[in-house]
Design a protein around this motif. Structure first.
Motif, PDB file in Angstrom:
ATOM      1  N   SER A 198     -83.253   2.841  15.991  1.00 53.47           N
ATOM      2  CA  SER A 198     -82.642   1.789  15.194  1.00 53.47           C
ATOM      3  C   SER A 198     -81.386   2.345  14.523  1.00 53.47           C
ATOM      4  O   SER A 198     -81.396   3.464  14.014  1.00 53.47           O
ATOM      5  CB  SER A 198     -83.638   1.307  14.133  1.00 53.47           C
ATOM      6  OG  SER A 198     -83.071   0.267  13.375  1.00 53.47           O
ATOM      7  N   LEU A 199     -80.313   1.561  14.527  1.00 57.36           N
ATOM      8  CA  LEU A 199     -79.046   1.948  13.913  1.00 57.36           C
ATOM      9  C   LEU A 199     -78.844   1.118  12.662  1.00 57.36           C
ATOM     10  O   LEU A 199     -79.065  -0.101  12.673  1.00 57.36           O
ATOM     11  CB  LEU A 199     -77.895   1.725  14.898  1.00 57.36           C
ATOM     12  CG  LEU A 199     -76.521   2.209  14.479  1.00 57.36           C
ATOM     13  CD1 LEU A 199     -76.501   3.732  14.352  1.00 57.36           C
ATOM     14  CD2 LEU A 199     -75.472   1.748  15.487  1.00 57.36           C
ATOM     15  N   SER A 200     -78.407   1.761  11.561  1.00 61.68           N
ATOM     16  CA  SER A 200     -78.199   1.039  10.310  1.00 61.68           C
ATOM     17  C   SER A 200     -77.169   1.768   9.452  1.00 61.68           C
ATOM     18  O   SER A 200     -76.785   2.901   9.747  1.00 61.68           O
ATOM     19  CB  SER A 200     -79.516   0.908   9.538  1.00 61.68           C
ATOM     20  OG  SER A 200     -80.008   2.194   9.191  1.00 61.68           O
ATOM     21  N   VAL A 201     -76.737   1.094   8.392  1.00 66.35           N
ATOM     22  CA  VAL A 201     -75.900   1.707   7.364  1.00 66.35           C
ATOM     23  C   VAL A 201     -76.659   1.631   6.050  1.00 66.35           C
ATOM     24  O   VAL A 201     -77.286   0.614   5.740  1.00 66.35           O
ATOM     25  CB  VAL A 201     -74.516   1.031   7.240  1.00 66.35           C
ATOM     26  CG1 VAL A 201     -73.613   1.425   8.387  1.00 66.35           C
ATOM     27  CG2 VAL A 201     -74.621  -0.482   7.161  1.00 66.35           C
ATOM     28  N   ASP A 202     -76.615   2.728   5.300  1.00 66.73           N
ATOM     29  CA  ASP A 202     -77.265   2.751   3.990  1.00 66.73           C
ATOM     30  C   ASP A 202     -76.375   2.065   2.960  1.00 66.73           C
ATOM     31  O   ASP A 202     -75.144   2.041   3.121  1.00 66.73           O
ATOM     32  CB  ASP A 202     -77.498   4.197   3.546  1.00 66.73           C
ATOM     33  CG  ASP A 202     -78.578   4.907   4.342  1.00 66.73           C
ATOM     34  OD1 ASP A 202     -79.254   4.258   5.163  1.00 66.73           O
ATOM     35  OD2 ASP A 202     -78.726   6.132   4.147  1.00 66.73           O
ATOM     36  N   PRO A 203     -76.958   1.556   1.888  1.00 63.66           N
ATOM     37  CA  PRO A 203     -76.145   1.037   0.788  1.00 63.66           C
ATOM     38  C   PRO A 203     -75.248   2.157   0.244  1.00 63.66           C
ATOM     39  O   PRO A 203     -75.624   3.330   0.257  1.00 63.66           O
ATOM     40  CB  PRO A 203     -77.182   0.616  -0.260  1.00 63.66           C
ATOM     41  CG  PRO A 203     -78.452   0.426   0.502  1.00 63.66           C
ATOM     42  CD  PRO A 203     -78.395   1.406   1.637  1.00 63.66           C
ATOM     43  N   VAL A 204     -74.079   1.789  -0.219  1.00 60.52           N
ATOM     44  CA  VAL A 204     -73.140   2.774  -0.763  1.00 60.52           C
ATOM     45  C   VAL A 204     -73.683   3.286  -2.097  1.00 60.52           C
ATOM     46  O   VAL A 204     -74.012   2.503  -2.990  1.00 60.52           O
ATOM     47  CB  VAL A 204     -71.745   2.139  -0.955  1.00 60.52           C
ATOM     48  CG1 VAL A 204     -70.805   3.093  -1.668  1.00 60.52           C
ATOM     49  CG2 VAL A 204     -71.179   1.738   0.395  1.00 60.52           C
TER      50      VAL A 204
END
Length: 156
Positions: free
Chosen positions: A78-84
Motif C-alpha cells: 500500500s502506498l500513502s503519504v503521512d500527515p505533515v
C-alpha cells in the motif's frame, strides 16, 4: 575346478558385456518465496508557490512543482503519504496553516491524485508525484519568508 570357475566367470562376463546397466533418474525440486516488498527512491523535492490572495502555498500553484519519487514493488503493498508533522515557517506567520499532502502515480500502476492509502497490486516501477498544499482560512494570510514542510511517502 579352478579352471571351470574361470570359464564360468568369463562366460558370464561375455554375456553381460552386451547388456547396458539400467538407467536411473531423480528430480530435484526448487522452490522460493518472494515477499511483498517496496523500495522508494526520491528523485526530486517539490516547490510551493503562493497564490495571488496569499491564502494558498502549494505545489499546484503557478510555478510550483511536485516532488518526484520512484517506487519499485512486487505488488501486494500500500502506498500513502503521512500527515505533515515537520514544518518551518517565518516567525511573523503566527496563524494556523492546514497542510494537505497528496500523491499520484504513473508507470506500472496509475493512481489518480489522492491523499488516501492505495493498494499497489501490480509489480513493477511507478513514478510518484507528491504534492503539498498549505491553506489559510478566514482573513489569515501567508507572511513573507521561507516555508518548508516534510511529506513522508510510505510504502508498506
Amino acid at each position: 575346478m579352478k579352471f571351470f570357475r574361470a570359464i564360468m566367470a568369463a562366460s558370464l562376463l561375455a554375456v553381460c558385456a552386451g547388456q547396458r546397466a539400467s538407467a536411473a533418474t531423480g528430480n530435484v525440486l526448487f522452490s522460493g518465496t518472494v515477499t511483498a516488498t517496496c523500495t522508494i527512491t526520491i528523485n526530486s523535492n517539490g516547490t510551493m508557490t503562493v497564490s495571488s490572495n496569499l491564502q494558498s502555498l502549494s505545489s499546484h500553484n503557478a510555478a510550483g512543482s511536485a516532488g518526484s519519487a520512484q517506487v519499485d514493488t512486487t505488488g501486494g503493498v500500500s502506498l500513502s503519504v503521512d500527515p505533515v508533522t515537520t514544518t518551518t515557517v517565518p516567525v511573523s506567520d503566527t496563524t494556523a496553516t492546514t497542510w494537505i499532502p497528496t500523491f499520484a502515480t504513473s508507470g506500472a500502476q496509475t493512481i489518480a491524485e489522492t491523499g488516501t492509502a492505495t493498494a499497489l497490486t501490480v509489480p513493477g516501477t511507478s513514478t510518484v508525484a507528491v504534492n503539498l498544499a498549505g491553506t489559510k482560512s478566514g482573513t489569515n494570510r501567508f507572511s513573507a519568508g521561507n516555508y518548508q514542510a516534510t511529506v513522508t511517502l510510505r510504502c508498506e
